[in-house]
Enzyme design. Structure first.
Site, short mmCIF file in Angstrom:
data_model
loop_
_atom_site.label_atom_id
_atom_site.label_comp_id
_atom_site.label_asym_id
_atom_site.label_seq_id
_atom_site.Cartn_x
_atom_site.Cartn_y
_atom_site.Cartn_z
N LYS A 1 0.83 -1.20 0.00
CA LYS A 1 0.00 0.00 0.00
C LYS A 1 0.87 1.26 0.00
O LYS A 1 0.60 2.21 -0.74
CB LYS A 1 -0.94 -0.01 1.21
CG LYS A 1 -2.02 -1.08 1.11
CD LYS A 1 -2.82 -1.17 2.40
CE LYS A 1 -3.84 -2.29 2.35
NZ LYS A 1 -4.62 -2.37 3.60
N ALA B 1 -0.86 0.76 5.94
CA ALA B 1 -1.15 -0.10 7.09
C ALA B 1 -2.05 -1.24 6.66
O ALA B 1 -2.83 -1.11 5.71
CB ALA B 1 -1.81 0.70 8.21
N ASP B 2 -1.93 -2.34 7.37
CA ASP B 2 -2.85 -3.46 7.14
C ASP B 2 -3.10 -4.18 8.45
O ASP B 2 -2.20 -4.33 9.27
CB ASP B 2 -2.31 -4.44 6.11
CG ASP B 2 -3.42 -5.38 5.65
OD1 ASP B 2 -4.31 -4.91 4.91
OD2 ASP B 2 -3.43 -6.54 6.08
N THR B 3 -4.34 -4.61 8.62
CA THR B 3 -4.77 -5.28 9.85
C THR B 3 -5.34 -6.65 9.51
O THR B 3 -6.08 -6.79 8.54
CB THR B 3 -5.85 -4.44 10.56
OG1 THR B 3 -5.31 -3.15 10.86
CG2 THR B 3 -6.32 -5.10 11.85
#
Length: 196
Positions: A56, A75-77
């Site tokens: 991203k 960001a990634d969750t």
């Protein structure tokens, strides 16, 4: 705390991530980034969130015009149960399956953040453990009807009605929301130091 960190670009349209950055006084421009969020075969959850956060951030870097580019935060969750990644549900039925899996047990929430200036990237990881109470059928149905969790990893939003289900949280509340502020502050602080 405006002025503590340099301006950046946020590779996300998430209102939660935008609100969290604004909370700590970061000036940012929002970039609408699309990346394939499918896990790769046998990919570990930690590798998955790191890979997507960086993808991203890099996509955001490439989206900006060459002159005046800002460093990009991605960001990634992921919600993880028994080493299985629960992504965003495809529909209400899948959200129901996810809530049933989370009911009455603990799970991990991993959020990776990546910051790139094009030449290099830095990463941080937040790992939290969230425990859900045992959910009744009526609670599940009411939550599914709200639609709140349909675009969230693991089919729930800690900052919304799902807070009623959480009996324990160990780790970062903002990390579970999707942008761990401590780790983000570390990355932005490092960026500020390099600019001096």
């Amino acid at each position: 705390m405006r002025g503590l960190f340099p301006p950046i670009a946020l590779a996300s349209t998430s209102p939660r991530r935008q609100a969290l950055l604004a909370q700590i006084g970061v000036e940012f421009k929002r970039l609408d980034i699309k990346v394939d969020e499918s896990p790769q075969p046998a990919e570990r959850p930690t590798s998955y969130v790191y890979r997507l956060a960086l993808a991203k951030a890099r996509a955001g870097w490439g989206q900006q015009p060459p002159r005046g580019r800002l460093p990009v935060l991605g960001a990634d969750t992921a919600v993880v149960v028994e080493n299985e990644i629960l992504g965003k549900p495809a529909d209400r039925a899948q959200a129901g399956v996810m809530l049933t899996r989370l009911s009455g047990r603990s799970h991990q929430v991993l959020t990776a953040v990546a910051l790139t200036n094009g030449d290099e990237a830095q990463y941080r990881l937040s790992v939290s453990t969230v425990t859900f109470k045992r959910l009744t059928k009526d609670e599940c149905e009411a939550y599914l009807a709200s639609g709140e969790g349909l675009d969230k990893a693991g089919a729930y939003a800690i900052q919304g009605w799902a807070a009623l289900f959480i009996s324990r949280l160990e780790g970062s509340y903002s990390g579970v929301m999707g942008l761990p502020l401590y780790e983000t502050g570390e990355l932005l602080g490092n960026l500020q130091e390099r600019k001096k």
